[in-house]
Design a protein around this motif. Structure first.
Motif, PDB file in Angstrom:
ATOM      1  N   CYS A 163      54.064  43.251  40.313  1.00 20.35           N
ATOM      2  CA  CYS A 163      52.252  44.325  39.898  1.00 20.35           C
ATOM      3  C   CYS A 163      52.505  45.783  40.134  1.00 20.35           C
ATOM      4  CB  CYS A 163      51.665  43.692  41.403  1.00 20.35           C
ATOM      5  SG  CYS A 163      50.855  42.076  41.077  1.00 20.35           S
ATOM      6  N   LYS A 164      53.380  46.023  40.750  1.00 22.38           N
ATOM      7  CA  LYS A 164      54.030  47.875  40.446  1.00 22.38           C
ATOM      8  C   LYS A 164      54.549  47.511  38.984  1.00 22.38           C
ATOM      9  CE  LYS A 164      54.587  48.586  45.914  1.00 22.38           C
ATOM     10  NZ  LYS A 164      55.490  48.690  46.916  1.00 22.38           N
ATOM     11  N   LYS A 165      55.742  47.178  39.089  1.00 22.79           N
ATOM     12  CA  LYS A 165      56.493  47.796  37.407  1.00 22.79           C
ATOM     13  C   LYS A 165      55.560  47.572  36.741  1.00 22.79           C
ATOM     14  CE  LYS A 165      59.803  45.899  34.632  1.00 22.79           C
ATOM     15  NZ  LYS A 165      60.830  44.480  34.579  1.00 22.79           N
ATOM     16  N   ASN A 166      53.914  46.520  36.572  1.00 21.57           N
ATOM     17  CA  ASN A 166      53.816  46.560  35.503  1.00 21.57           C
ATOM     18  C   ASN A 166      51.699  47.520  35.908  1.00 21.57           C
ATOM     19  OD1 ASN A 166      55.027  44.723  33.507  1.00 21.57           O
ATOM     20  ND2 ASN A 166      55.049  44.191  34.933  1.00 21.57           N
ATOM     21  N   ASN A 167      52.155  48.066  37.141  1.00 14.09           N
ATOM     22  CA  ASN A 167      50.772  49.107  36.852  1.00 14.09           C
ATOM     23  C   ASN A 167      49.528  47.457  36.950  1.00 14.09           C
ATOM     24  OD1 ASN A 167      48.873  50.598  37.961  1.00 14.09           O
ATOM     25  ND2 ASN A 167      48.783  50.879  35.885  1.00 14.09           N
ATOM     26  N   LEU A 168      49.734  46.686  38.099  1.00 14.22           N
ATOM     27  CA  LEU A 168      49.150  45.961  38.187  1.00 14.22           C
ATOM     28  C   LEU A 168      47.745  45.703  39.529  1.00 14.22           C
ATOM     29  CD1 LEU A 168      50.822  42.582  36.311  1.00 14.22           C
ATOM     30  CD2 LEU A 168      48.929  43.453  35.379  1.00 14.22           C
ATOM     31  N   ILE A 169      47.200  45.513  39.324  1.00 15.14           N
ATOM     32  CA  ILE A 169      46.136  45.295  40.419  1.00 15.14           C
ATOM     33  C   ILE A 169      46.857  43.955  41.299  1.00 15.14           C
ATOM     34  CG2 ILE A 169      43.830  44.568  41.138  1.00 15.14           C
ATOM     35  CD1 ILE A 169      42.491  45.486  38.906  1.00 15.14           C
ATOM     36  N   GLN A 170      46.541  44.428  42.591  1.00 20.53           N
ATOM     37  CA  GLN A 170      47.364  43.408  43.537  1.00 20.53           C
ATOM     38  C   GLN A 170      46.162  43.161  44.786  1.00 20.53           C
ATOM     39  OE1 GLN A 170      50.882  44.726  45.689  1.00 20.53           O
ATOM     40  NE2 GLN A 170      51.112  46.468  44.729  1.00 20.53           N
ATOM     41  N   MET A 171      46.556  40.950  44.552  1.00 18.10           N
ATOM     42  CA  MET A 171      45.716  40.797  45.588  1.00 18.10           C
ATOM     43  C   MET A 171      46.378  39.788  46.515  1.00 18.10           C
ATOM     44  SD  MET A 171      43.153  39.307  41.938  1.00 18.10           S
ATOM     45  CE  MET A 171      44.270  39.009  40.987  1.00 18.10           C
ATOM     46  N   PHE A 177      38.760  40.771  50.757  1.00 14.53           N
ATOM     47  CA  PHE A 177      37.723  40.982  51.731  1.00 14.53           C
ATOM     48  C   PHE A 177      36.167  41.775  50.642  1.00 14.53           C
ATOM     49  CE2 PHE A 177      40.374  41.870  55.155  1.00 14.53           C
ATOM     50  CZ  PHE A 177      39.659  41.194  56.014  1.00 14.53           C
ATOM     51  N   VAL A 178      35.625  40.416  50.407  1.00 14.79           N
ATOM     52  CA  VAL A 178      34.487  40.919  48.817  1.00 14.79           C
ATOM     53  C   VAL A 178      32.999  40.623  50.070  1.00 14.79           C
ATOM     54  CG1 VAL A 178      36.106  39.684  46.671  1.00 14.79           C
ATOM     55  CG2 VAL A 178      34.339  38.273  48.646  1.00 14.79           C
ATOM     56  N   PRO A 179      32.182  41.290  49.282  1.00 14.15           N
ATOM     57  CA  PRO A 179      30.770  41.873  49.827  1.00 14.15           C
ATOM     58  C   PRO A 179      30.215  40.174  49.306  1.00 14.15           C
ATOM     59  CG  PRO A 179      30.771  42.872  48.272  1.00 14.15           C
ATOM     60  CD  PRO A 179      32.146  42.710  48.569  1.00 14.15           C
ATOM     61  N   GLU A 180      29.376  39.843  49.947  1.00 13.93           N
ATOM     62  CA  GLU A 180      28.378  38.294  50.594  1.00 13.93           C
ATOM     63  C   GLU A 180      27.587  38.573  49.367  1.00 13.93           C
ATOM     64  OE1 GLU A 180      26.805  38.018  54.475  1.00 13.93           O
ATOM     65  OE2 GLU A 180      28.500  38.578  55.165  1.00 13.93           O
ATOM     66  N   ASN A 181      27.189  39.457  48.674  1.00 17.02           N
ATOM     67  CA  ASN A 181      26.531  39.622  47.015  1.00 17.02           C
ATOM     68  C   ASN A 181      27.064  39.144  46.614  1.00 17.02           C
ATOM     69  OD1 ASN A 181      27.576  42.231  46.953  1.00 17.02           O
ATOM     70  ND2 ASN A 181      25.791  42.894  46.830  1.00 17.02           N
ATOM     71  N   ILE A 182      28.181  38.665  46.225  1.00 16.97           N
ATOM     72  CA  ILE A 182      28.694  37.949  45.189  1.00 16.97           C
ATOM     73  C   ILE A 182      28.573  37.244  44.478  1.00 16.97           C
ATOM     74  CG2 ILE A 182      30.969  37.980  43.234  1.00 16.97           C
ATOM     75  CD1 ILE A 182      31.811  40.293  44.341  1.00 16.97           C
ATOM     76  N   SER A 183      27.805  35.816  43.753  1.00 17.53           N
ATOM     77  CA  SER A 183      27.563  35.089  43.581  1.00 17.53           C
ATOM     78  C   SER A 183      28.200  34.114  42.122  1.00 17.53           C
ATOM     79  CB  SER A 183      26.295  35.027  43.475  1.00 17.53           C
ATOM     80  OG  SER A 183      25.652  35.815  42.644  1.00 17.53           O
ATOM     81  N   ASP A 184      29.011  34.475  41.519  1.00 19.31           N
ATOM     82  CA  ASP A 184      29.174  34.427  40.140  1.00 19.31           C
ATOM     83  C   ASP A 184      30.527  34.996  40.436  1.00 19.31           C
ATOM     84  OD1 ASP A 184      28.816  36.667  38.850  1.00 19.31           O
ATOM     85  OD2 ASP A 184      27.076  35.845  37.840  1.00 19.31           O
ATOM     86  N   ASN A 215      38.681  47.742  41.052  1.00 19.68           N
ATOM     87  CA  ASN A 215      39.211  48.052  42.441  1.00 19.68           C
ATOM     88  C   ASN A 215      39.304  48.100  43.445  1.00 19.68           C
ATOM     89  OD1 ASN A 215      42.438  47.467  43.604  1.00 19.68           O
ATOM     90  ND2 ASN A 215      43.183  48.678  42.093  1.00 19.68           N
ATOM     91  N   SER A 216      38.214  47.916  43.966  1.00 14.84           N
ATOM     92  CA  SER A 216      37.618  47.794  45.562  1.00 14.84           C
ATOM     93  C   SER A 216      37.555  47.645  46.899  1.00 14.84           C
ATOM     94  CB  SER A 216      35.871  48.262  45.271  1.00 14.84           C
ATOM     95  OG  SER A 216      34.985  47.814  45.137  1.00 14.84           O
ATOM     96  N   PHE A 217      38.502  46.276  46.271  1.00 12.41           N
ATOM     97  CA  PHE A 217      38.357  45.695  48.109  1.00 12.41           C
ATOM     98  C   PHE A 217      39.854  46.135  48.691  1.00 12.41           C
ATOM     99  CE2 PHE A 217      40.905  43.786  43.940  1.00 12.41           C
ATOM    100  CZ  PHE A 217      42.185  43.462  44.723  1.00 12.41           C
ATOM    101  N   ASP A 218      39.613  45.281  49.478  1.00 11.26           N
ATOM    102  CA  ASP A 218      40.495  45.382  50.875  1.00 11.26           C
ATOM    103  C   ASP A 218      41.550  44.337  50.656  1.00 11.26           C
ATOM    104  OD1 ASP A 218      39.503  47.875  52.081  1.00 11.26           O
ATOM    105  OD2 ASP A 218      37.766  47.009  52.970  1.00 11.26           O
TER     106      ASP A 218
END
Length: 99
Positions: A33-41, A58-65, A76-79
């Motif tokens: 991920c680091k080498k290829n500048n990918l979002i790490q999950m 951690f994702v907000p409860e309002n994500i429904s799909d 890339n705003s998740f914890d």
């Protein structure tokens, strides 16, 4: 025996898998991920209640799909949650119980 996907076609990848039932090569996944500048999950690969929760996002409860989840991840705003110590101690306990 696993081949990484072509990073040209990826936005992110699981850099930490918290399932201690097998060796996950998390260090190689994080390097990829680091080498290829990918979002790490991070994922727990959670299958039963006896398995401690060692990873996830951690994702907000309002994500429904799927679109909402994709947008959230692409921003890339998740914890990221990865409990490396719990993962390693659980892996060690599993190995000892199999002896």
């Amino acid at each position: 025996g696993v081949t990484c996907g072509n990073p040209k076609y990826l936005h992110g990848a699981e850099a930490f898998n918290g399932n201690f039932g097998h060796f996950n090569y998390n260090n190689l996944a994080e390097e990829f991920c680091k080498k290829n500048n990918l979002i790490q999950m991070s994922g727990s690969d959670y299958h039963h209640d006896a398995q401690p929760p060692t990873a996830g996002i951690f994702v907000p409860e309002n994500i429904s799909d799927e679109t909402g989840l994709k947008d959230f991840i692409m921003n890339n705003s998740f914890d990221l949650y990865k409990d490396v110590l719990l993962y390693e101690s659980s892996l060690k306990n599993l190995k000892e119980s199999r002896k």
